[in-house]
Design an enzyme around this catalytic site. Structure first.
Site, PDB file in Angstrom:
ATOM      1  N   ARG A 104     -27.879 -75.671-102.475  1.00 14.99           N
ATOM      2  CA  ARG A 104     -28.261 -75.230-103.811  1.00 14.99           C
ATOM      3  C   ARG A 104     -27.008 -74.833-104.588  1.00 14.99           C
ATOM      4  O   ARG A 104     -26.246 -73.967-104.163  1.00 14.99           O
ATOM      5  CB  ARG A 104     -29.209 -74.039-103.711  1.00 14.99           C
ATOM      6  CG  ARG A 104     -29.906 -73.753-105.017  1.00 14.99           C
ATOM      7  CD  ARG A 104     -31.048 -72.811-104.810  1.00 14.99           C
ATOM      8  NE  ARG A 104     -30.554 -71.470-104.567  1.00 14.99           N
ATOM      9  CZ  ARG A 104     -31.137 -70.384-105.039  1.00 14.99           C
ATOM     10  NH1 ARG A 104     -32.222 -70.470-105.759  1.00 14.99           N
ATOM     11  NH2 ARG A 104     -30.641 -69.194-104.771  1.00 14.99           N
ATOM     12  N   THR A 108     -26.285 -73.803-111.206  1.00  6.99           N
ATOM     13  CA  THR A 108     -27.441 -74.458-111.840  1.00  6.99           C
ATOM     14  C   THR A 108     -28.738 -74.194-111.076  1.00  6.99           C
ATOM     15  O   THR A 108     -29.824 -74.453-111.578  1.00  6.99           O
ATOM     16  CB  THR A 108     -27.231 -75.985-111.872  1.00  6.99           C
ATOM     17  OG1 THR A 108     -27.168 -76.452-110.515  1.00  6.99           O
ATOM     18  CG2 THR A 108     -25.947 -76.364-112.608  1.00  6.99           C
ATOM     19  N   ASP A 200     -36.837 -67.247 -91.457  1.00  2.00           N
ATOM     20  CA  ASP A 200     -35.993 -68.412 -91.742  1.00  2.00           C
ATOM     21  C   ASP A 200     -36.089 -69.386 -90.557  1.00  2.00           C
ATOM     22  O   ASP A 200     -35.627 -69.088 -89.451  1.00  2.00           O
ATOM     23  CB  ASP A 200     -34.545 -67.960 -91.950  1.00  2.00           C
ATOM     24  CG  ASP A 200     -33.670 -69.112 -92.405  1.00  2.00           C
ATOM     25  OD1 ASP A 200     -33.102 -69.027 -93.504  1.00  2.00           O
ATOM     26  OD2 ASP A 200     -33.548 -70.127 -91.663  1.00  2.00           O
ATOM     27  N   ASP A 203     -32.725 -70.390 -88.878  1.00  5.10           N
ATOM     28  CA  ASP A 203     -32.140 -69.313 -88.077  1.00  5.10           C
ATOM     29  C   ASP A 203     -32.912 -69.090 -86.794  1.00  5.10           C
ATOM     30  O   ASP A 203     -32.335 -68.882 -85.726  1.00  5.10           O
ATOM     31  CB  ASP A 203     -32.111 -68.003 -88.881  1.00  5.10           C
ATOM     32  CG  ASP A 203     -30.999 -67.973 -89.904  1.00  5.10           C
ATOM     33  OD1 ASP A 203     -30.045 -68.770 -89.761  1.00  5.10           O
ATOM     34  OD2 ASP A 203     -31.078 -67.154 -90.839  1.00  5.10           O
TER      35      ASP A 203
HETATM   36  N1  URA Z   1     -37.173 -71.500 -95.671  1.00  2.00           N
HETATM   37  C1  URA Z   1     -37.416 -70.829 -94.530  1.00  2.00           C
HETATM   38  O1  URA Z   1     -36.814 -71.099 -93.488  1.00  2.00           O
HETATM   39  N2  URA Z   1     -38.357 -69.856 -94.533  1.00  2.00           N
HETATM   40  C2  URA Z   1     -39.056 -69.536 -95.637  1.00  2.00           C
HETATM   41  O2  URA Z   1     -39.909 -68.648 -95.577  1.00  2.00           O
HETATM   42  C3  URA Z   1     -38.775 -70.244 -96.830  1.00  2.00           C
HETATM   43  C4  URA Z   1     -37.830 -71.227 -96.819  1.00  2.00           C
END
Ligand code: URA
Length: 209
Positions: A104, A108, A200, A203
């Site tokens: 990202r 922008t 995430d 992760d």
């Molecule tokens: N990406 C992720 O890994 N978890 C989320 O909750 C949103 C985007």
């Protein structure tokens, strides 16, 4: 295929619950994602074209069903998509594989491509893009944009969890791309995470936090 499919199979739902739990280990999380991806791949490939081929069983010849058409293309949206890719590939080992990497742009806020390598001749080939989390939908929409520019004409999007906002954004931008997910959660939080979600996905899959 329907525009939106929630795979509500009990095995998928049970495994997803285990993945959501914060105490689930990295190794377990990866294993569960691979297993769920296989079960979802079973659903997403349900309508693959078939033909018959003459074979010999030990008893007699027969016209036996087998897959028809070009080999599938699987496209992992990096990095979390790789966790789903492994499971689908176990089920469809002859599939062609591509990767789309996006980051990202902080100025922008738009997704920018940093890696794009996909099989040639995507046209006429069922192309399944995989990414566990359909959150804002920005990167998923951009990935599908790039795949269409590369010639993909028969696309599906497979994720583990979706936010209503992400589903709406994808369906607005790409109404021709069916979405297959294991669940649609309540909403996005202010940081763009799906809630209740699972955190995430990258992760948790790679143990990077
Ligand atoms: N990406 C992720 O890994 N978890 C989320 O909750 C949103 C985007």
């Amino acid at each position: 295929m329907d525009a939106l499919t929630v795979v509500d199979h009990p095995l998928v739902q049970h495994k997803l619950t285990l993945m959501r739990k914060s105490e689930t280990s990295t190794a377990e999380f990866r294993r569960l994602l691979r297993e769920i991806s296989q079960l979802m791949a079973y659903e997403i490939t349900r309508e693959l074209p078939m033909k018959t081929r003459r074979i010999e069983t030990p008893l007699q010849p027969m016209d036996a069903p087998c897959l028809d058409g070009k080999k599938l293309a699987l496209v992992s949206i990096l990095r979390a998509g790789n966790g789903m890719l492994d499971g689908v590939l176990e089920l469809v080992p002859s599939a062609r594989v591509g990767f789309v990497g996006l980051y990202r742009d902080e100025a922008t806020l738009m997704p920018v491509e940093y890696y794009f390598k996909v099989p040639q001749e995507l046209s006429g080939r069922l192309t399944i893009a995989v990414d566990p989390m359909l959150a804002t939908g920005n990167s998923s929409v951009a990935a599908i944009d790039f795949l269409k520019k590369a010639g993909a004409s028969d696309l599906r999007f497979m994720c583990l969890l979706a936010a209503p906002e992400g589903v709406a954004r994808m369906q607005e931008a790409h109404p021709d791309v069916p979405i297959v997910t294991a669940a649609i959660d309540e909403k996005l939080n202010e940081k763009g995470y799906i809630v209740p979600g699972l955190g995430d996905a990258g992760d948790r899959m790679f143990g990077t936090k």
